[in-house]
Write a protein that holds these residues in place. Structure first.
Motif, mmCIF file in Angstrom:
data_model
loop_
_atom_site.group_PDB
_atom_site.id
_atom_site.type_symbol
_atom_site.label_atom_id
_atom_site.label_comp_id
_atom_site.label_asym_id
_atom_site.label_seq_id
_atom_site.Cartn_x
_atom_site.Cartn_y
_atom_site.Cartn_z
ATOM 1 N N LYS A 136 0.805 -1.216 0.000
ATOM 2 C CA LYS A 136 0.000 0.000 0.000
ATOM 3 C C LYS A 136 0.841 1.270 0.000
ATOM 4 C CE LYS A 136 -3.822 -2.230 2.454
ATOM 5 N NZ LYS A 136 -4.662 -2.222 3.680
ATOM 6 N N SER A 137 2.092 1.163 0.393
ATOM 7 C CA SER A 137 2.965 2.336 0.439
ATOM 8 C C SER A 137 3.720 2.554 -0.870
ATOM 9 C CB SER A 137 3.956 2.201 1.593
ATOM 10 O OG SER A 137 4.734 1.025 1.449
ATOM 11 N N ARG A 138 3.233 1.951 -1.956
ATOM 12 C CA ARG A 138 3.823 2.085 -3.286
ATOM 13 C C ARG A 138 5.269 1.616 -3.299
ATOM 14 N NH1 ARG A 138 1.112 4.918 -7.042
ATOM 15 N NH2 ARG A 138 3.022 5.508 -8.112
ATOM 16 N N VAL A 139 5.519 0.441 -2.751
ATOM 17 C CA VAL A 139 6.827 -0.203 -2.770
ATOM 18 C C VAL A 139 6.703 -1.513 -3.523
ATOM 19 C CG1 VAL A 139 8.645 -1.251 -1.384
ATOM 20 C CG2 VAL A 139 7.567 0.868 -0.618
ATOM 21 N N ALA A 140 7.509 -1.682 -4.575
ATOM 22 C CA ALA A 140 7.531 -2.935 -5.332
ATOM 23 C C ALA A 140 8.467 -3.918 -4.642
ATOM 24 C CB ALA A 140 7.983 -2.681 -6.767
ATOM 25 N N SER A 178 14.196 -7.971 -2.673
ATOM 26 C CA SER A 178 14.623 -6.623 -3.039
ATOM 27 C C SER A 178 13.407 -5.705 -3.037
ATOM 28 C CB SER A 178 15.291 -6.621 -4.419
ATOM 29 O OG SER A 178 15.723 -5.321 -4.766
ATOM 30 N N TYR A 179 13.579 -4.506 -2.446
ATOM 31 C CA TYR A 179 12.498 -3.524 -2.350
ATOM 32 C C TYR A 179 12.907 -2.261 -3.109
ATOM 33 C CZ TYR A 179 11.467 -6.458 1.734
ATOM 34 O OH TYR A 179 11.232 -7.519 2.577
ATOM 35 N N ILE A 180 11.898 -1.653 -3.757
ATOM 36 C CA ILE A 180 12.153 -0.380 -4.426
ATOM 37 C C ILE A 180 10.866 0.433 -4.391
ATOM 38 C CG2 ILE A 180 11.599 -1.244 -6.742
ATOM 39 C CD1 ILE A 180 13.906 0.566 -7.762
ATOM 40 N N GLY A 181 10.993 1.712 -4.022
ATOM 41 C CA GLY A 181 9.825 2.582 -3.902
ATOM 42 C C GLY A 181 9.625 3.427 -5.146
ATOM 43 N N TRP A 182 8.332 3.699 -5.474
ATOM 44 C CA TRP A 182 8.003 4.486 -6.668
ATOM 45 C C TRP A 182 6.972 5.569 -6.336
ATOM 46 C CZ3 TRP A 182 11.003 3.676 -10.770
ATOM 47 C CH2 TRP A 182 11.698 2.481 -10.845
ATOM 48 N N VAL A 183 7.145 6.171 -5.156
ATOM 49 C CA VAL A 183 6.148 7.154 -4.712
ATOM 50 C C VAL A 183 6.128 8.376 -5.628
ATOM 51 C CG1 VAL A 183 5.486 8.647 -2.805
ATOM 52 C CG2 VAL A 183 6.361 6.355 -2.345
ATOM 53 N N ASN A 184 7.290 8.895 -5.959
ATOM 54 C CA ASN A 184 7.367 10.124 -6.752
ATOM 55 C C ASN A 184 7.746 9.841 -8.202
ATOM 56 O OD1 ASN A 184 6.844 11.685 -4.435
ATOM 57 N ND2 ASN A 184 9.005 11.548 -3.828
ATOM 58 N N ASN A 185 7.493 8.638 -8.667
ATOM 59 C CA ASN A 185 7.870 8.261 -10.031
ATOM 60 C C ASN A 185 6.626 8.124 -10.884
ATOM 61 O OD1 ASN A 185 9.019 6.852 -12.362
ATOM 62 N ND2 ASN A 185 10.806 6.614 -11.048
ATOM 63 N N THR A 186 6.734 8.573 -12.124
ATOM 64 C CA THR A 186 5.595 8.527 -13.045
ATOM 65 C C THR A 186 5.739 7.438 -14.091
ATOM 66 O OG1 THR A 186 6.662 10.194 -14.453
ATOM 67 C CG2 THR A 186 5.145 10.982 -12.734
ATOM 68 N N LEU A 187 6.688 6.509 -13.936
ATOM 69 C CA LEU A 187 6.869 5.435 -14.911
ATOM 70 C C LEU A 187 5.657 4.504 -14.915
ATOM 71 C CD1 LEU A 187 10.607 4.509 -14.278
ATOM 72 C CD2 LEU A 187 9.666 5.772 -16.213
ATOM 73 N N PRO A 188 5.251 4.014 -16.081
ATOM 74 C CA PRO A 188 4.061 3.146 -16.133
ATOM 75 C C PRO A 188 4.317 1.738 -15.621
ATOM 76 C CG PRO A 188 5.028 3.386 -18.323
ATOM 77 C CD PRO A 188 5.786 4.322 -17.421
ATOM 78 N N THR A 189 5.562 1.231 -15.769
ATOM 79 C CA THR A 189 5.866 -0.137 -15.351
ATOM 80 C C THR A 189 7.221 -0.191 -14.666
ATOM 81 O OG1 THR A 189 6.893 -0.686 -17.481
ATOM 82 C CG2 THR A 189 4.529 -1.173 -17.230
ATOM 83 N N SER A 208 0.319 1.482 -12.850
ATOM 84 C CA SER A 208 -0.995 2.132 -12.874
ATOM 85 C C SER A 208 -2.079 1.211 -12.354
ATOM 86 C CB SER A 208 -1.323 2.574 -14.306
ATOM 87 O OG SER A 208 -1.377 1.433 -15.169
ATOM 88 N N CYS A 209 -1.914 -0.095 -12.567
ATOM 89 C CA CYS A 209 -2.884 -1.053 -12.049
ATOM 90 C C CYS A 209 -2.544 -1.460 -10.631
ATOM 91 C CB CYS A 209 -2.925 -2.301 -12.936
ATOM 92 S SG CYS A 209 -3.497 -1.972 -14.608
ATOM 93 N N ALA A 210 -1.243 -1.510 -10.325
ATOM 94 C CA ALA A 210 -0.845 -1.956 -8.997
ATOM 95 C C ALA A 210 -1.145 -0.915 -7.929
ATOM 96 C CB ALA A 210 0.648 -2.279 -8.988
ATOM 97 N N PHE A 211 -1.109 0.381 -8.325
ATOM 98 C CA PHE A 211 -1.347 1.442 -7.356
ATOM 99 C C PHE A 211 -2.497 2.322 -7.841
ATOM 100 C CE2 PHE A 211 3.331 0.743 -7.513
ATOM 101 C CZ PHE A 211 3.408 0.005 -6.360
ATOM 102 N N PRO A 212 -3.731 1.845 -7.837
ATOM 103 C CA PRO A 212 -4.859 2.668 -8.281
ATOM 104 C C PRO A 212 -5.122 3.809 -7.301
ATOM 105 C CG PRO A 212 -5.656 0.664 -7.257
ATOM 106 C CD PRO A 212 -4.163 0.533 -7.341
ATOM 107 N N ARG A 213 -5.761 4.864 -7.829
ATOM 108 C CA ARG A 213 -6.096 5.999 -6.978
ATOM 109 C C ARG A 213 -7.380 5.709 -6.219
ATOM 110 N NH1 ARG A 213 -2.971 10.278 -8.509
ATOM 111 N NH2 ARG A 213 -1.920 10.095 -10.503
ATOM 112 N N LEU A 214 -7.307 4.761 -5.349
ATOM 113 C CA LEU A 214 -8.487 4.307 -4.619
ATOM 114 C C LEU A 214 -9.078 5.363 -3.709
ATOM 115 C CD1 LEU A 214 -10.349 1.960 -4.036
ATOM 116 C CD2 LEU A 214 -8.740 1.164 -2.296
#
Length: 294
Positions: A136-140, A178-189, A208-214
């Protein structure tokens, strides 16, 4: 000094005489596959005995004696056998190989030409189970579970913000995450690349599907429900106010529906005086449709 060299030379000559040859082989096999450990070829006519040993006190021993045409097994499972006929090719076969088969093996051959030793080191490779998820914290999160050896994980596009951790299991396998955050990233994948001796695997995650604007969807849905509810309540109150005004007007001039039929609340008597009749109460009446027959 010369005497010392003479002793060493004598020992070396004795070793060469007892063991005409020796060799070392390293074998790596994926778990579940077939492992074949070879042994030096010896002439069938000169072969006396061949013995395979695994280096531990209670491990497998597999032997063949040519003069008696006899095979002996000690502490060996059915998965361990001769690959071919031992008097033609004394190679050892393990199928299917497992982590418990990993270790050092020795092939000893006795022949009329001398004794031979051949050493083999068996390494069992276990491919990891690879997953790519998000939280939920936008971490892959890219995870390579229970691999041997540990897998290498990299990200595409590369990032310096990734972190890794390892978990070592009792059976020798390793789980790497391995963890990587994408909070401020606009990449699609984002793509996770897992490299291992038994496999190479690439997994991609649609951000875009993994982190919807719920939260925004929920707020929008709540606002829509509030608007619809407000409109509905407004219509209900307006209709009720209109109905009250109609009733207020009807108190001065009561309204009677069609097919009007009054129901008296008192019974007629055979002889009724006008003052008594006027005291009878009629329900649902309209004075405009009542005939006063006095």
């Amino acid at each position: 000094m010369a005497q010392t060299w003479a002793v060493l030379a004598a020992l070396l000559f004795l070793i060469i005489h007892l063991v005409k040859g020796s060799a070392y082989n390293m074998v790596s096999v994926e778990a579940g596959h077939e492992a074949v450990l070879s042994c030096p070829y010896v002439s069938k006519m000169s072969l006396l005995m061949v013995t395979w040993k695994m280096k531990c006190s209670t491990c497998c021993l597999l032997a063949y004696r040519r003069d008696h045409n006899e095979t002996r097994r000690l502490n060996c499972s059915e998965r361990i056998m001769w690959k071919y006929s031992p008097d033609d090719d004394p190679a050892l076969c393990i199928y299917p190989v497992s982590l418990g088969d990993e270790g050092n093996y020795t092939c000893e051959i006795a022949s009329s030409e001398g004794n031979f030793l051949f050493f083999s080191s068996l390494t069992v490779i276990v491919p990891p189970t690879v997953t790519l998820t998000c939280d939920k914290s936008r971490v892959a999160v890219c995870q390579a579970s229970a691999g041997k050896p540990a897998a290498d994980i990299s990200w595409i596009p590369a990032s310096n913000d990734s972190t890794e951790e390892e978990v070592h299991h009792p059976d020798g396998t390793v789980t790497r995450v391995s963890y990587i955050g994408w909070v401020n990233n606009t990449l699609p994948t984002v793509t996770c690349l897992v490299t291992h001796p038994a496999m190479n695997q690439t997994l991609s995650l649609d951000l875009s599907c993994a982190f919807p604007r719920l939260p925004y969807l929920l707020i929008g849905g709540s606002a829509s429900v509030a608007v619809v509810s407000g409109v509905t309540l407004c219509l209900i109150f307006r209709c009720r106010a209109f109905r009250l005004r109609q009733l207020a007007r009807g108190s001065a001039v009561p309204f009677a529906s069609k097919n009007f039929r009054s129901t008296p609340s008192c019974e007629k008597r055979d002889v009724v005086d006008p003052p008594v009749l006027s005291e009878c109460i009629y329900q649902n009446y309209n004075p405009r449709f009542i005939n006063m027959d006095y």
